[in-house]
Motif scaffolding. Structure first.
Motif, PDB file in Angstrom:
ATOM      1  N   GLU A 247       0.834  -1.206   0.000  1.00  0.00           N
ATOM      2  CA  GLU A 247       0.000   0.000   0.000  1.00  0.00           C
ATOM      3  C   GLU A 247       0.871   1.260   0.000  1.00  0.00           C
ATOM      4  O   GLU A 247       0.582   2.223  -0.717  1.00  0.00           O
ATOM      5  N   THR A 250       2.239   1.743  -3.422  1.00  0.00           N
ATOM      6  CA  THR A 250       1.209   2.135  -4.389  1.00  0.00           C
ATOM      7  C   THR A 250       0.902   3.633  -4.313  1.00  0.00           C
ATOM      8  O   THR A 250       0.864   4.324  -5.327  1.00  0.00           O
ATOM      9  N   SER A 260      -4.264  -0.185  -2.990  1.00  0.00           N
ATOM     10  CA  SER A 260      -3.974  -1.568  -3.357  1.00  0.00           C
ATOM     11  C   SER A 260      -4.915  -2.511  -2.616  1.00  0.00           C
ATOM     12  O   SER A 260      -5.485  -2.159  -1.584  1.00  0.00           O
ATOM     13  N   PHE A 276      -1.732  -8.903  -6.188  1.00  0.00           N
ATOM     14  CA  PHE A 276      -2.107  -7.567  -5.721  1.00  0.00           C
ATOM     15  C   PHE A 276      -2.567  -6.709  -6.867  1.00  0.00           C
ATOM     16  O   PHE A 276      -2.062  -6.762  -7.972  1.00  0.00           O
ATOM     17  N   ILE A 278      -4.290  -2.781  -8.002  1.00  0.00           N
ATOM     18  CA  ILE A 278      -4.366  -1.362  -7.621  1.00  0.00           C
ATOM     19  C   ILE A 278      -5.613  -0.764  -8.255  1.00  0.00           C
ATOM     20  O   ILE A 278      -6.152  -1.296  -9.230  1.00  0.00           O
ATOM     21  N   TRP A 296     -10.419  -2.333 -10.527  1.00  0.00           N
ATOM     22  CA  TRP A 296      -9.103  -2.775 -10.068  1.00  0.00           C
ATOM     23  C   TRP A 296      -8.282  -3.353 -11.222  1.00  0.00           C
ATOM     24  O   TRP A 296      -8.839  -3.962 -12.133  1.00  0.00           O
TER      25      TRP A 296
END
Ligand code: PHE
Length: 356
Positions: A247, A250, A260, A276, A278, A296
């Motif tokens: 995170e 990101t 994220s 993962f 984002i 996403w």
């Protein structure tokens, strides 16, 4: 010397023939080609030792009643010579100016090709920026070889020969040693093994570099691409550390609006594993065609280092824990700059490369 130098000899001739002085002067003046030389000629024609001056001196030899008329004609001749000089000077100055203008002429209509300046490729710039973000979070940057043995790319990562998970990567083998023993790495994960072998924990490292897969190029895949691997090995590392790191990266790289999330997944070398994702940078999470209306976009894989991997490098998984992640730098570039087709990075179209 000059044609007129004879003219002043003797007292008689010049007084009697001022017109001859004028016409000789006219001829002489025309032979002069520079303003500087004209000044010298002027002294020669009108100075104290000129034919004209001598003719003036000769006036005394004339009968007194002839002198005014002769003097008037000499003065006329002087004015005529001065006019000749002035006219020649004007023309010389004009020619000189024209020559200078020609010499110093600037062609403002000329089109010159601009000087070409090189720049780093956008994917390289992304790699540099990602490194900066991770260095800012306390990671070191490491690199590993692009040609790997089967051990580093697969076996040490908990994929023994014929393990079905090898099918996740369409591998390019090199014609070196025994068949299928040396290959172009399919991911940067083998650098995890090198790091653990070479320096041991604690490890906080990112490992960027080129990877190769026997893929057909499309809008989101290229057979030669870039990944950046992350590896943390220390005491007491948890899944929360992994999620927090992802995170932080990101928001640091994509900006505060992009977040994220982790979704359960499978990789042989991490347990548990996650993909993962984002926030879609195109629609900022609203849902659009690029993210298939989900809001996403998948960026990479991650998870806690599998105890089998620690065992392969001789680390005690009762002591050491860690997490790893890996994602595509090209994909990252594509998301950050909202580029619909990844292939433009490598088409070598200078018009595209200049813009990005
Ligand atoms: N190496 C994996 C891949 O290329 C990504 C990954 C890295 C997954 C590290 C988990 C941990 O797909």
């Amino acid at each position: 010397m000059t044609p007129s130098s004879e003219a002043g000899e003797g007292a008689e001739a010049p007084v009697l023939d001022p017109e001859a002085l004028v016409s000789e002067a006219g001829a002489l003046v025309e032979t002069v080609t520079t303003v500087g030389a004209l000044d010298e000629v002027r002294t020669h024609l009108l100075g104290k030792r000129s034919g004209l001056a001598r003719a003036h001196q000769g006036l005394v030899t004339l009968a007194p009643e002839e002198r005014p008329e002769a003097g008037r004609r000499l003065n006329e001749a002087r004015r005529a010579i001065e006019a000749l000089l002035a006219d020649r000077r004007r023309r010389l100055e004009r020619d000189e100016r024209a020559r200078l203008l020609r010499a110093e002429q600037l062609d403002l209509t000329e089109v010159l090709t601009p000087r070409l300046r090189g720049r780093l490729h956008l994917v390289q710039r992304t790699r540099d920026e990602l490194e900066d973000v991770f260095v800012g979070m306390g990671f070191v940057v490491a690199e590993g070889p692009e040609a790997e043995t089967d051990w580093y790319n697969f076996e040490a990562l908990h994929m023994p020969p014929a393990h079905p998970a090898r099918g996740m990567w369409d591998t390019l083998y090199l014609d070196l040693g025994d068949p299928e023993t040396v290959l172009l790495r399919t991911h940067t994960s083998p650098v995890q093994i090198h790091m653990m072998e070479n320096q041991g924990p604690p490890i906080y490292a990112v490992m960027p570099g080129k990877c190769y897969r026997r893929d057909t190029p499309d809008a989101r895949h290229i057979p030669t691409f870039h990944q950046i691997e992350g590896l943390v090995v220390d005491r007491g590392i948890s899944f929360a550390d992994l999620a927090g790191t992802i995170e932080s990266f990101t928001t640091a790289y994509f900006g505060p609006d992009i977040h994220s999330r982790l979704r359960p997944s499978y990789f042989p070398f991490t347990e548990p594993s996650a993909e993962f994702e984002i926030t879609c940078t195109i629609c900022k999470g609203e849902g659009c065609r690029t993210c298939s209306q989900t809001g996403w976009i998948e960026l990479g894989g991650c998870g806690m280092v599998d105890p089998a991997v620690f065992a392969a490098v001789g680390l005690d998984s009762e002591v050491w824990t860690g997490f790893a992640f890996g994602f595509g730098i090209d994909r990252c570039t594509q998301m950050r700059h909202e580029i619909p087709d990844m292939r433009v990075f490598y088409d070598n179209d200078a018009r595209v490369l200049r813009q990005i």
